[in-house]
Design an enzyme around this catalytic site. Sequence first.
Site, short mmCIF file in Angstrom:
data_model
loop_
_atom_site.label_atom_id
_atom_site.label_comp_id
_atom_site.label_asym_id
_atom_site.label_seq_id
_atom_site.Cartn_x
_atom_site.Cartn_y
_atom_site.Cartn_z
N THR B 14 0.83 -1.21 0.00
CA THR B 14 0.00 0.00 0.00
C THR B 14 0.86 1.26 0.00
OG1 THR B 14 -0.13 -0.11 2.39
CG2 THR B 14 -1.98 -1.04 1.17
N GLY B 136 4.94 7.34 11.00
CA GLY B 136 4.22 7.53 9.75
C GLY B 136 4.38 8.90 9.13
N ILE B 138 4.09 11.89 10.40
CA ILE B 138 4.61 12.99 11.22
C ILE B 138 6.07 13.22 10.85
CG2 ILE B 138 5.00 13.84 13.55
CD1 ILE B 138 2.97 11.81 14.57
N LYS B 207 11.49 2.04 16.60
CA LYS B 207 11.38 3.47 16.32
C LYS B 207 12.08 4.29 17.42
CE LYS B 207 7.01 2.58 13.97
NZ LYS B 207 5.54 2.42 14.16
N GLY B 304 -0.62 3.98 7.37
CA GLY B 304 -1.52 4.19 6.24
C GLY B 304 -0.75 4.61 5.01
#
Lengths: 428, 428
Positions: B14, B136, B138, B207, B304
């Site tokens: 995606t 993501g 940010i 992370k 996403g």
Amino acid sequence: MTAPLRIGVAGLGTVGAGVLRILQTHGPLIAARAGRSIEVVAVSARDRSRDRGVPLEAYAWESDPVALARHPDIDVIVELMGGHEGAAKDALEAAIASGKDVVTANKALLAHHGQALALAAEEAGRVIRFEAAVAGGIPVIKALTEGMAGNQMTRVMGVMNGTCNYILTRMESAGLPYEEVFEEARQLGYLEADPRLDVDGIDAGHKLSLLASIAFGTQVDFDHVDLEGIGSITIEDIRRAADMGFRIKLLGVAQMTGRGLEQRMQPCLVPATSPLGQLQGGTNMVVLEGDAVGQIVLRGPGAGAGPTASAVLSDLVDIARGNRLPTFGQPAMTLTRARPAQAAVPAPYYLRLQLVDKPGALAKVARVLGDSGISIDRMRQYGHEDGTAPVLIVTHKTTRIALDEAMAAFPATAVVAGDPVALRIEAV
Amino acid sequence: MTAPLRIGVAGLGTVGAGVLRILQTHGPLIAARAGRSIEVVAVSARDRSRDRGVPLEAYAWESDPVALARHPDIDVIVELMGGHEGAAKDALEAAIASGKDVVTANKALLAHHGQALALAAEEAGRVIRFEAAVAGGIPVIKALTEGMAGNQMTRVMGVMNGTCNYILTRMESAGLPYEEVFEEARQLGYLEADPRLDVDGIDAGHKLSLLASIAFGTQVDFDHVDLEGIGSITIEDIRRAADMGFRIKLLGVAQMTGRGLEQRMQPCLVPATSPLGQLQGGTNMVVLEGDAVGQIVLRGPGAGAGPTASAVLSDLVDIARGNRLPTFGQPAMTLTRARPAQAAVPAPYYLRLQLVDKPGALAKVARVLGDSGISIDRMRQYGHEDGTAPVLIVTHKTTRIALDEAMAAFPATAVVAGDPVALRIEAV
């Protein structure tokens, strides 16, 4: 890239002193990150004798900022004088003309002359960076110009004047009227020398116009920021808004509409539970919305020596690292002149009016609203005092034009006492 | 700088499809910002026949990502395959060896091999960028590495796994047990193929280790992230914590202490009214604290296609603009090996235990705590059920070592039933 980056600092107020302090204490750290050291060659300020809490002996002193800007051994001028005409403008122009890069915290100057300065800088192959000009220590210029460079921006907004947010939250928490909190803020030194810059939304409007330029690829257009200050906000409206689940914020919003670029800086209602609604005191918040990323919210200190100096250092390290980009994110000559749009984006509104105690009064008000095409989402009537009763109305989405039409028709009903209050409710 | 930046995309899930979609729809916008166009030359994925919702005909197809990485007409490899060994690692190494820059979303790979990869890239004069690997959409890597480059960082923390935050907030809002919400999340497709990566804190720990490296100038050290997942969090603790004004979050914290670098990823209590406490659902939040700027809070979508692709584009536009910097903000050979510290930073703790209904029971518990030097800030005892009563204790600041000592002494009192629950309360 081992040669030091040589800078001159024009303006030694709290921020200027803060920049020198960071460079004096974090020299090796910054050199490790920047790949070279950042060396202050010369400084300039009005009063040489004032104690600024940092040693200045190591730096050459220039009493004239324009002379500093022309200093042959300087690569970058850091302009922290402020003011949108006069010395700051002269110094920036001289710096660019003599082949220097510029770092500035001067939102007023860029809001008024940003396009001309950017054109001049780009023609000379120089950069102008201004992270410290918007929202203090929050790296919002970087986030927007670089971090969201893959997005078609849809809306940018923010609470970008800490003093106004302090006043509004203090009015709510202490139950004090505007005038009293304004005076408090003045005594605490929170207000600009000309307080209208704060409370009339001018300072925040400057910042909004800079964000809008980057977000939408348009020339800075401060003249078309729809400005409305916080001076007319009453403790009653703060309380009534809270009753309906909202907080009042001086909120700047810029968005591109089918009719042009809309830029508003005005008191708005936002949901009390939203990040913007939760924002207390002098803290700033900027909300960036793009088609790919959705919504990014940045929160942090909007003023003060440390935070603002941190933003200046971010620009200096970028220049030291060789990170160069056009002032507003794309070449100034490619920025378009946006058609200004006012009141193009419909929104729900909060209305407060004093209703005269007569049979059918509420029906008359509702009919006037209906005649202007405005439908009511929620309404609350309070008990009567002195023959009138406060009525709160939350409308469905409408335009400011329709609302003004309805408000103009209220007097003829003879049931509305005094002037109604209308505040936009911004969807956040 | 008018030649296009030529890229190859390895991995067409995606996010990969999202990157192609942005480049296909926003080509001119991105070219205006980057000063040159960004052109996809070739792509690579396992299954050529799958419909990804974006046209691929214009791109060369390489079935082998390593061949893509060696493609002679490509400047930058975008690695979106994932996995910390195997194809992704091989492709990155091949890209660097053949003189290409790298953009990756692969936190696992960098957490395990970041130092070696950064060294190799810097030796070859290439950059590795990984904005999409942390939080993501940010722009947190940029905010930390560039926006806060003038700060000695004091603490970085964040909620960086949206799935865990979804599970915890859903447990609270729906009053459902962990197992049920976990199953829901699985059916919604929120969980990684190996869900332990999410719920055991491994993904978020990856992370955190990357942020810690940048913040403190240390080599990535994922092996010393103190990991604790959310699997043992009960709906009862969520409710009891709320009674005391807290919410439970899977919170990563990295800070440099006198005893070394402490990196923790564990369920913590934070004030319900704080920005972290207010964070609902899959949204991410990162808090960056520096000595000059104070506290900066960044909030946005942590996953996403659109948000992650937005972060990839930020890196690509940077490279197109010529913004090059070392992977972790300073040359990899200058990064130090931090001494790992565990449980060095004291904190208040939330304690929940089941107290047997006996005279003097509470006094015995209090004495055990006192014997370990732990003092009680607040306590609440609930009514007895089945011969035991829940007791909540909020301690003053203490160390995990002292707390473990006290908990080990509870059984001997014979008044504590079952295993007590202890959760750190992080000051935010």
